[in-house]
Each structure stands twice: as C-alpha cells, then as structure tokens.
Motif scaffolding. Structure first.
Motif, mmCIF file in Angstrom:
data_model
loop_
_atom_site.group_PDB
_atom_site.id
_atom_site.type_symbol
_atom_site.label_atom_id
_atom_site.label_comp_id
_atom_site.label_asym_id
_atom_site.label_seq_id
_atom_site.Cartn_x
_atom_site.Cartn_y
_atom_site.Cartn_z
ATOM 1 N N ASN A 54 1.818 -4.858 -11.827
ATOM 2 C CA ASN A 54 2.608 -6.574 -11.528
ATOM 3 C C ASN A 54 3.729 -7.012 -11.018
ATOM 4 N N ALA A 55 4.525 -5.882 -10.313
ATOM 5 C CA ALA A 55 5.678 -6.208 -9.004
ATOM 6 C C ALA A 55 4.977 -6.256 -7.906
ATOM 7 N N LEU A 56 3.766 -5.119 -7.605
ATOM 8 C CA LEU A 56 3.236 -5.414 -5.977
ATOM 9 C C LEU A 56 2.883 -6.669 -5.342
ATOM 10 N N ILE A 57 1.585 -7.161 -6.991
ATOM 11 C CA ILE A 57 1.102 -8.913 -7.141
ATOM 12 C C ILE A 57 1.723 -9.171 -6.733
ATOM 13 N N LYS A 58 3.353 -9.388 -7.007
ATOM 14 C CA LYS A 58 4.525 -10.650 -6.846
ATOM 15 C C LYS A 58 4.254 -10.728 -5.607
ATOM 16 N N ILE B 263 1.098 -1.815 -0.002
ATOM 17 C CA ILE B 263 -0.470 0.128 -0.013
ATOM 18 C C ILE B 263 1.006 1.522 -0.174
ATOM 19 N N ALA B 264 1.790 1.028 0.869
ATOM 20 C CA ALA B 264 2.680 2.205 0.695
ATOM 21 C C ALA B 264 3.407 2.777 -0.584
ATOM 22 N N THR B 265 3.485 1.922 -0.889
ATOM 23 C CA THR B 265 4.332 1.689 -2.071
ATOM 24 C C THR B 265 3.807 2.459 -3.379
ATOM 25 N N TYR B 266 2.697 1.954 -2.957
ATOM 26 C CA TYR B 266 1.585 2.282 -4.469
ATOM 27 C C TYR B 266 1.342 3.311 -3.963
ATOM 28 N N VAL B 267 0.876 3.903 -2.916
ATOM 29 C CA VAL B 267 0.761 5.643 -2.926
ATOM 30 C C VAL B 267 2.055 6.574 -3.119
ATOM 31 N N GLN B 268 2.914 6.083 -3.073
ATOM 32 C CA GLN B 268 4.741 6.841 -2.604
ATOM 33 C C GLN B 268 4.260 7.210 -4.204
ATOM 34 N N TYR B 269 4.020 5.972 -5.314
ATOM 35 C CA TYR B 269 3.945 6.072 -6.754
ATOM 36 C C TYR B 269 2.943 7.076 -7.312
ATOM 37 N N GLU B 270 1.765 6.459 -6.436
ATOM 38 C CA GLU B 270 1.347 8.567 -7.068
ATOM 39 C C GLU B 270 1.255 9.067 -6.792
ATOM 40 N N LEU B 271 2.086 9.883 -5.129
ATOM 41 C CA LEU B 271 2.914 10.784 -5.246
ATOM 42 C C LEU B 271 3.827 11.423 -5.723
ATOM 43 N N ASN B 272 4.096 10.689 -6.297
ATOM 44 C CA ASN B 272 5.098 10.920 -7.564
ATOM 45 C C ASN B 272 4.797 11.023 -9.082
ATOM 46 N N GLY B 273 3.428 10.440 -9.357
ATOM 47 C CA GLY B 273 2.575 11.931 -10.571
ATOM 48 C C GLY B 273 2.653 10.791 -11.375
ATOM 49 N N GLY C 172 6.804 7.505 -13.898
ATOM 50 C CA GLY C 172 7.560 6.262 -15.593
ATOM 51 C C GLY C 172 9.113 6.036 -14.352
ATOM 52 N N VAL C 173 8.184 6.484 -13.093
ATOM 53 C CA VAL C 173 9.434 5.758 -11.924
ATOM 54 C C VAL C 173 10.345 4.783 -12.597
ATOM 55 N N LYS C 174 11.291 4.415 -12.833
ATOM 56 C CA LYS C 174 12.574 3.750 -13.271
ATOM 57 C C LYS C 174 12.780 2.829 -11.756
ATOM 58 N N GLN D 135 12.918 -1.394 -5.350
ATOM 59 C CA GLN D 135 12.146 -2.122 -6.596
ATOM 60 C C GLN D 135 12.239 -1.282 -8.328
ATOM 61 N N SER D 136 11.936 -1.607 -9.419
ATOM 62 C CA SER D 136 12.060 -0.940 -10.806
ATOM 63 C C SER D 136 10.928 -1.014 -11.767
ATOM 64 N N PHE D 137 10.510 -0.359 -12.446
ATOM 65 C CA PHE D 137 8.913 -0.125 -13.057
ATOM 66 C C PHE D 137 8.694 1.421 -13.772
ATOM 67 N N GLU D 138 8.242 1.067 -14.995
ATOM 68 C CA GLU D 138 8.764 2.044 -15.778
ATOM 69 C C GLU D 138 6.957 2.452 -16.297
ATOM 70 N N SER D 139 5.732 1.628 -15.891
ATOM 71 C CA SER D 139 4.499 2.814 -16.254
ATOM 72 C C SER D 139 3.610 1.645 -14.798
ATOM 73 N N SER D 140 2.181 2.341 -14.960
ATOM 74 C CA SER D 140 1.615 1.533 -13.427
ATOM 75 C C SER D 140 1.187 0.338 -13.518
#
Length: 115
Positions: free
Chosen positions: A90-94, A56-66, A69-71, A80-85
C-alpha cells in the motif's frame, strides 16, 4: 533497470546474492507494472521513471530483510514505516500514485439490460 543498477541503489557490493536479487528484481518490476496498469517496455527496452526504480529497490530491500515485519526503514534520505507486506504494498502503491504513474484500468461490466 538491471541487477547492477539495483545493487547500486541498495548499496550491495558483492555478487553472492545475485541469483536471489535477479528473481526479486523481476518480481518487483511485475509489481510496479501491475500496480501502475502499464507496461514500461518501449521498443523492447525497459524504461522506468526514477520513482518506479525507487519503489522497486524498496520492494527488493523488504524481501532481502525476509519479510520480518519491518517497522521502519530509511534509504537515500527517505524513510517509510510498515509492518506487513500488505502495508508495504500500500505504501509503495501510494508512492506510484503520487508520482502520477498509475493509470486507470477500465473493465467492461457487461451489457445493460434495457426494459
């Protein structure tokens, strides 16, 4: 999980973004419960395992970054690394799967036709 616990995990110390964080917290909880195919509300109290709180915290942090496309990101010693929501999801589900939090959802496919 409440707004104060989320702010502690994200190391946010002011109240200026509380309305946004409150909305995104609810969205992230829905994401986790939907991804896990289970409801973490027991006796009218939301009871989340530690891994779910981290997701949940990672999800919200990503939303805070707007959704920029955080790498890659690092939080509490994990990175963690990801380029799109979609990659983020997928990374969070894993992470939820590895923690054993995802439940199988059976969907009836209808009656079998017997000849």
């Amino acid at each position: 999980m409440n707004i104060n616990e989320l702010k502690e995990l994200l190391q946010i110390h002011d109240d200026s973004r509380d309305p946004f964080l409150t909305l995104k917290l609810a969205e992230a909880i829905d994401f986790v419960q939907g991804s896990c195919n289970q409801n973490f509300i027991k006796e009218d109290v939301l009871t989340l395992p530690a891994t779910a709180k981290g997701v949940i915290a990672t999800y919200v942090q990503y939303e805070l970054n707007g959704n920029t496309g955080v790498k890659s990101e690092s939080m509490a010693g994990m990175s963690q690394s990801f380029e799109s929501s979609e990659e983020r999801d997928n990374a969070l589900i894993k992470r939820l799967s590895v923690a054993g939090l995802r439940k199988i959802k059976f969907i009836p496919i209808g009656r079998r036709r017997v000849l």
